[in-house]
Design a protein around this motif. Sequence first.
Motif, PDB file in Angstrom:
ATOM      1  N   CYS A 274      60.536  36.491  25.009  1.00  0.00           N
ATOM      2  CA  CYS A 274      60.799  35.729  26.220  1.00  0.00           C
ATOM      3  C   CYS A 274      61.792  34.611  25.938  1.00  0.00           C
ATOM      4  O   CYS A 274      61.872  34.107  24.825  1.00  0.00           O
ATOM      5  CB  CYS A 274      59.484  35.148  26.711  1.00  0.00           C
ATOM      6  SG  CYS A 274      59.665  34.115  28.141  1.00  0.00           S
TER       7      CYS A 274
ATOM      8  N   HIS B 223      54.146  35.807  23.645  1.00  0.00           N
ATOM      9  CA  HIS B 223      53.111  35.582  24.667  1.00  0.00           C
ATOM     10  C   HIS B 223      53.142  36.652  25.760  1.00  0.00           C
ATOM     11  O   HIS B 223      52.505  36.502  26.777  1.00  0.00           O
ATOM     12  CB  HIS B 223      53.240  34.170  25.247  1.00  0.00           C
ATOM     13  CG  HIS B 223      54.618  33.839  25.738  1.00  0.00           C
ATOM     14  ND1 HIS B 223      55.512  33.082  25.023  1.00  0.00           N
ATOM     15  CD2 HIS B 223      55.254  34.181  26.871  1.00  0.00           C
ATOM     16  CE1 HIS B 223      56.635  32.970  25.699  1.00  0.00           C
ATOM     17  NE2 HIS B 223      56.515  33.631  26.831  1.00  0.00           N
ATOM     18  N   GLU B 224      53.913  37.712  25.524  1.00  0.00           N
ATOM     19  CA  GLU B 224      53.920  38.845  26.467  1.00  0.00           C
ATOM     20  C   GLU B 224      53.417  40.056  25.706  1.00  0.00           C
ATOM     21  O   GLU B 224      54.206  40.853  25.205  1.00  0.00           O
ATOM     22  CB  GLU B 224      55.346  39.122  26.965  1.00  0.00           C
ATOM     23  CG  GLU B 224      55.909  38.021  27.814  1.00  0.00           C
ATOM     24  CD  GLU B 224      57.283  38.343  28.385  1.00  0.00           C
ATOM     25  OE1 GLU B 224      57.689  37.683  29.340  1.00  0.00           O
ATOM     26  OE2 GLU B 224      57.956  39.268  27.884  1.00  0.00           O
TER      27      GLU B 224
ATOM     28  N   SER C   5      61.573  31.608  26.748  1.00  0.00           N
ATOM     29  CA  SER C   5      60.943  30.356  26.319  1.00  0.00           C
ATOM     30  C   SER C   5      60.663  30.366  24.815  1.00  0.00           C
ATOM     31  O   SER C   5      60.521  29.307  24.198  1.00  0.00           O
ATOM     32  CB  SER C   5      59.668  30.078  27.120  1.00  0.00           C
ATOM     33  OG  SER C   5      58.784  31.145  27.022  1.00  0.00           O
TER      34      SER C   5
ATOM     35  N   CYS D 223      54.289  37.038  31.178  1.00  0.00           N
ATOM     36  CA  CYS D 223      55.034  35.773  31.342  1.00  0.00           C
ATOM     37  C   CYS D 223      56.118  35.906  32.389  1.00  0.00           C
ATOM     38  O   CYS D 223      56.046  35.291  33.443  1.00  0.00           O
ATOM     39  CB  CYS D 223      55.624  35.270  30.036  1.00  0.00           C
ATOM     40  SG  CYS D 223      56.547  33.725  30.291  1.00  0.00           S
TER      41      CYS D 223
ATOM     42  N   TRP E 243      47.984  32.175  28.856  1.00  0.00           N
ATOM     43  CA  TRP E 243      48.108  30.764  29.268  1.00  0.00           C
ATOM     44  C   TRP E 243      46.742  30.101  29.309  1.00  0.00           C
ATOM     45  O   TRP E 243      46.240  29.697  30.350  1.00  0.00           O
ATOM     46  CB  TRP E 243      48.845  30.670  30.605  1.00  0.00           C
ATOM     47  CG  TRP E 243      50.092  31.476  30.514  1.00  0.00           C
ATOM     48  CD1 TRP E 243      50.370  32.651  31.158  1.00  0.00           C
ATOM     49  CD2 TRP E 243      51.227  31.211  29.675  1.00  0.00           C
ATOM     50  NE1 TRP E 243      51.591  33.137  30.763  1.00  0.00           N
ATOM     51  CE2 TRP E 243      52.138  32.273  29.850  1.00  0.00           C
ATOM     52  CE3 TRP E 243      51.547  30.189  28.769  1.00  0.00           C
ATOM     53  CZ2 TRP E 243      53.353  32.324  29.158  1.00  0.00           C
ATOM     54  CZ3 TRP E 243      52.764  30.254  28.085  1.00  0.00           C
ATOM     55  CH2 TRP E 243      53.644  31.305  28.285  1.00  0.00           C
TER      56      TRP E 243
HETATM   57 ZN   LIG Z   1      57.651  33.338  28.462  1.00  0.00          ZN
END
Ligand SMILES: [Zn+2]
Length: 351
Positions: free
Chosen positions: A38, A73-74, A40, A159, A100
Motif C-alpha cells: 500500500c 496491512h492488506e 501508506s 486498506c 485497523w
Molecule cells: Zn494502506
Amino acid sequence: MKAYRLTEFGKPLEVSNGPTPSPHGTEVLLKVSAAGICHSDIHIWEGGYNIGHGKTYNVGERGGVALPVTMGHETAGVALQAGPEAGPVALGRQYLVFPWIGCGECAVCLAGDEHYCGKPRSLGIYRDGGYAEYMLVPHSRYLLDLDGLDPVTTAPYACSGLTAYSALKKAGDVIRNERIVIIGAGGVGLMGLTLLRALDGIGAVVVDVSEEKRQAALAAGAMAAVDGRASDAVKQIARAIGSRPRFVVDFVGSEDTAALAFDAVAKGGKMVIVGLFGGAAPWSLPMIPLKAVTIQGSYVGNLAELRELMELVRRQRVTPIPITRAPLDHADQMLGSLREGKVVGRVVLTP
Ligand SMILES: [Zn+2]
Ligand SMILES: [Zn+2]
C-alpha cells in the motif's frame, strides 16, 4: 519463517528467518496467501509525513511505530492454528484480515471505531503484518471469511478498498443523484471508481496529473478525466459534471490537489481528504464560511464497514482493480517501484 522487515526507516527491508510464531490466548496464526503493498507503507518506510510549514511528523518518535516491524496491512491467508480463546475460526479456510485494531477496551473501540483508538495496534504498522510467510492475528473477530473469493484480488480491500468505501460513504446520497469528483487515479482512486458503480453511483470525473493514470481511470469507467495541472482544471471539471460538484474526494492530499478540490467544490458542498501526500492547508479562511464548505478527513474504516464492503463485493461481483502479483522476495523492490510511481493498480505479494 521468512519475513521482510523494516529495521531502519528509509533503508531496504531486511529478510529475517525467525521461528514461526505460535498463537496464544485469542490469537490466530495465518499462512499468508496475499499481501498488498500500500502507498501508506511508503510513508511508514520513510518514517515521516510532510505536515507542511517545513515540518515532518515522525512516525517513530511521535507516531509510536517501533522497529523492527513487518509491514503489510492488506493481508489474506489461511487459518492454520488458533489459541484456546480465539473464538470461532475454521482452520484451513481463507480469511481477509481487518488490520485497523485498537486497544479493544476504550470507549472508541467499544463503539466499533478501533481505527480511531488512541492506543493503536494496527497490523503491519504497530504489530507484524503480511510481508511474511505467516502472521499472527490478535483475535478471530478480525477475520472475514473469503468464502470462495480470490485472496489475491481481495487482499487490497483491507486498506485501499476500505479507505475508498468509507470515503465514498461520507458523500451520503449525493453519489446516487449527482456526478462526483475523484482526485487521484492510483490504487485507491481506481478502487473508488469501481465501488462507486457498485454503490449505484451516477459516476465520477477523475483528476490526475499522469496521462497514463487518466487512461486507466477512463478504462475503469470514469466519465471524464481531467489533468489537474491544466490552468482551467476547475472549469473542465464543472463542464464535465454539468455544474460545480457537491462532493470531491481527494485521494492524493497534496497542497495542489487540496486547493483544486476547494476551488472546484460547490457552495455548501463537501470535500473529503484521504491521501497523505503532505503539505499545509492552502485555503483562505474566509472562503470556508463564504462557500459553506465541509472539509472532512477520512482514515481507513472500521470493522463493520469492511464487513459491509465484502458483502457489497460479493453481491455486486465488483471488478477487481489491476493487480501485479510478485513473490515475497520482491517485497523491497516492489515497494521501490511504488515509491517511484511506476505501479498502475496494486502490487500483491504472494508468499
Ligand atoms: Zn494502506
Ligand atoms: Zn481503544
